[in-house]
Scaffold this active site. Structure first.
Site, PDB file in Angstrom:
ATOM      1  CB  SER A  92      26.428  46.013  41.637  1.00 13.70           C
ATOM      2  OG  SER A  92      25.295  45.577  42.369  1.00 13.70           O
ATOM      3  CE  LYS A 126      27.875  49.905  34.773  1.00 11.33           C
ATOM      4  NZ  LYS A 126      28.798  48.893  34.244  1.00 11.33           N
ATOM      5  NE  ARG A 147      31.968  44.890  42.087  1.00 12.50           N
ATOM      6  CZ  ARG A 147      31.000  45.212  41.234  1.00 12.50           C
ATOM      7  NH1 ARG A 147      30.353  46.346  41.390  1.00 12.50           N
ATOM      8  NH2 ARG A 147      30.711  44.438  40.218  1.00 12.50           N
ATOM      9  CE  LYS A 298      28.691  57.654  40.751  1.00 16.69           C
ATOM     10  NZ  LYS A 298      30.150  57.739  41.049  1.00 16.69           N
ATOM     11  CE  LYS A 322      25.096  48.366  31.382  1.00 16.95           C
ATOM     12  NZ  LYS A 322      24.869  47.025  31.955  1.00 16.95           N
ATOM     13  CB  CYS A 451      25.783  12.140  32.795  1.00 18.72           C
ATOM     14  SG  CYS A 451      26.113  13.327  31.471  1.00 18.72           S
TER      15      CYS A 451
END
Length: 704
Positions: A92, A126, A147, A298, A322, A451
């Protein structure tokens, strides 16, 4: 996140509790997103969780967990596909949210390289889709894999062959070449697909990313072929010869080989040009016709990329900048309370449907009772102290995927008579008291296995892929069998064959079952009576015990008998068993307390014993002895390591035969202390234990 206490104000105990909570939340989000293609929180919320986790780890390096989310990539694999181990890991990316973080990333690169000159970078959109790795041998496509968890993906070769702009043969390519990129669906094709789904009375997809992921992972390639998938190439994995000397030249080479590459990719120098390209891509975002959620930067020089290398889960030479979240206003129609596997009461906003960033949303996370009340878990105001009430007009945001977050409240539009929301102090499912433990931000049901909500969620966890992974018994089947009273606890699953084999017709007559599927289920259950120790520990569903921690515990204790005996004898806070548990690197007081408490609760222990009676538990694998200067020694890492991550140092030490501990004791052989070492270094000095710095450690193991 705005509703959290600043990291520099946390005590060590509070930080440990917060790291445990974050690990649990991030693991759940990873599973929902990567395994089920059904995200449960927005990208912005996920990024904020990861960011806070990293900040706490940097402030308290000695508390870093062995199952730290900082070291994780992707999620578990889905059922139905063969596994493919990636020759080169699919990692990632680190995230940045503003110019300062981009500048910090560039500065870290300069320091690492000792580089003072100009650096060139590529900037590219992206894509919000599903990562895919394509393996070509002698120019022919021989394998396509998702992936997955970064190490192992799913074999989707036949499905990938149906993607129109994905070449199956290459002319002039290296003998071996793995091309990596993103499978996506355009907005136009997504709308047309949902139109066909609606006309056929079938389920609509929430967004293009889910549609693309679901389409690629169809068991029938014909279904994939009917879906309009596309592919952008942006990277490569294993290769027999270099593609080029730079990133942008390599992308041009991929384009020449016949791959679609993004036309908005640019070469930039420095943060100003990167930010300008980020702004330009964001300006064009709405007109692109496909979803993007940021810009990836990059280092362009591939030789520098190789020098920079990787952290545990991200490359040092790349970062994702982002976009800001997308906002919309709508009305809050109600608040539902969901009860999870560990008893957490989670409030969910039911919204008047609203379109946010091109997706219709009707639900939002409200986190916990403090968030609804307009304060954080420490009592400090958020949203200016404005609480959230049913009937309010609320601002919601999303940044790529489903359930958004409520960001603000419009008090001017609050209906007359709107009452403050009273968070339940009893479980809505079983009526047990719901309490908040000190330092916990959520209220939890104390009902445990009585529960019904916790029962069914634990059963779903028990059969999950990383746990018992019983073929034919997924979450939906478990829920149906539980609803009809066939199973209540894990042991009941192993009693199904004996209890119902004579009346197998009862099972085959159930909706979705036939005689063959019923017989296959019973056979699969029988096959899982033999189980690896780490899988069993994870399957128990004990709070804070994830896959990595379960493996650590299995490796430490070696056998179920030893583990069970230690947990039985252990007392919270004292005794040799407690100290031995804390000596495991990655096991802190919060996790240890949860583990020991579970084995001392009557109902929990009865369920564990009933399950164990059905099983043959395989001992943990014992590694062959390694000849090295640290083989057999107990090593403690403390403080900040500057030349490798804590996870990398731990992995290297264990590969050399050392045992890495999380605490210093008289049994410790070596303490490796970096800046900010703190109490562990002092304790080592008091005990006369050898203490060395990171350079000394590298010299010791021969990596200097």
């Amino acid at each position: 996140m705005q509703d959290e206490r600043p990291v520099d104000q946390l005590t060590e105990a509070e930080a440990a509790t917060e790291l445990a909570r974050l690990a649990e939340a991030i693991e759940a989000a990873n599973t929902a997103y990567h395994t089920h293609d059904a995200p449960q929180i927005s990208d912005a919320d996920y990024d904020a969780l990861k960011l806070r986790n990293r900040a706490i780890e940097e402030q308290f390096p000695e508390l870093r967990r062995s199952d730290s989310p900082s070291d994780r990539v992707g999620g578990a694999l889905a059922e139905g596909f063969a596994k493919v181990r990636h020759e080169v890991r699919m990692l990632s990316l680190e995230n940045a949210f503003d110019l300062a973080e981009v500048e910090d990333w560039i500065e870290r690169i300069r320091r690492y390289l000792g580089h003072v000159g100009d650096l060139l970078f590529t900037a590219e959109p992206k894509i919000d889709g599903l990562s895919l790795s394509l393996r070509y041998e002698k120019g022919r496509l021989v394998q396509a894999a998702t992936r997955g968890d970064g190490e192992t993906g799913e074999n989707v070769t036949e499905n990938a062959r149906t993607i129109a702009d994905l070449p199956t043969e290459l002319d002039g390519a290296p003998d071996l070449l793995e091309v990596r990129g993103e499978v996506y669906m355009s907005h136009e094709d997504f709308a047309a697909l949902n139109g066909r789904q609606e006309a056929a009375g079938q389920r609509l997809f929430a967004n293009p990313r889910n549609a693309a992921a679901g389409s690629l992972r169809q068991l029938d390639p014909a279904v994939t072929a009917s879906r309009p998938l596309r592919f952008f190439a942006y990277a490569w994995g294993a290769h027999s010869e270099p593609l080029a000397a730079t990133q942008h030249e390599a992308i041009a080479r991929l384009a020449a080989l016949g791959f679609a590459t993004n036309p908005l990719t640019r070469l930039c120098t420095g943060p100003e040009e990167l930010l300008a390209q980020h702004a330009e891509i964001e300006r064009q975002r709405a007109a692109l016709g496909y979803d993007i959620d940021g810009v990836v930067y990059k280092v362009d020089d591939l030789a520098l990329q190789r020098r920079l290398g990787f952290r545990a889960s991200t490359p040092r030479w790349a970062i994702a900048h982002k976009f800001a979240a997308q906002l919309a206003w709508t009305q809050l129609e109600g608040i539902d309370i969901q009860v999870g596997r560990t008893g957490a009461l989670s409030p969910v906003a039911r919204l008047k449907p609203v379109t946010v960033g091109g997706v219709v949303v009707a639900n939002a996370t409200l986190h916990n009772e403090d968030y609804i009340a307009g304060r954080d878990s420490k009592g400090q105001e958020i949203r200016g102290g404005k609480d959230i009430r049913v009937g309010d007009w609320v601002q919601v945001y999303r940044a790529g995927d489903v359930i958004p977050k409520v960001a603000d409240v419009d008090l001017d539009r609050r209906p007359e008579g709107a009452a403050r929301y009273r968070f339940p102090e009893t479980c809505p499912e079983c009526g047990s008291e719901a309490i908040r433990e000190p330092g916990d931000s959520v209220r939890r049901c104390t009902g445990g296995l009585i529960c019904p909500a916790q029962q069914v969620e634990r059963l779903k966890h028990f059969v999950s892929r990383a746990a018992f992974d019983i073929e034919g018994l997924g979450a939906k089947q478990v829920e149906a069998l539980w609803r009809d009273g066939w199973i209540r606890q894990p042991a009941d699953i192993f009693e199904l064959p004996n209890r119902y084999r004579e009346g197998i017709q009862r099972l085959e007559n159930r909706e979705g079952w036939g005689r063959k599927s019923a017989e296959n289920l019973f056979a699969a259950i029988e096959a899982r009576r033999r189980i690896a120790l780490h899988r069993l520990i994870f399957a128990l569903g004990i709070r804070h015990v994830g896959e990595t921690t379960a493996t650590l515990l299995a490796t430490h204790y070696g056998s179920w008998a030893a583990f069970e005996a230690a947990m039985t004898r252990a007392e919270v806070g004292a005794g040799p068993e407690w100290q031995d548990l804390l000596s495991i690197d990655g096991v802190g007081a919060v996790l240890a307390t949860s583990l020991v408490t579970a084995f001392h609760q009557e109902a929990e222990r009865a369920a564990v014993d009933a399950l164990a009676a059905h099983l043959t538990v395989e001992d943990a694998e014992v590694r062959a002895p390694v000849a090295s200067p640290v083989a057999g020694k107990i090593v403690v890492f403390t403080g900040t390591l500057e030349k490798m991550s804590r996870a990398e140092a731990k992995a290297r030490a264990e590969a050399l035969g050392a045992k890495v501990s999380g605490s210093v004791s008289a049994r410790t052989d070596v303490v490796v202390a970096g800046p900010g070492a703190g109490s562990k270094a002092k304790q080592a000095a008091a005990l006369g234990i050898e203490t060395i710095d990171e350079d000394g450690w590298l010299r010791l193991i021969g990596d200097a």
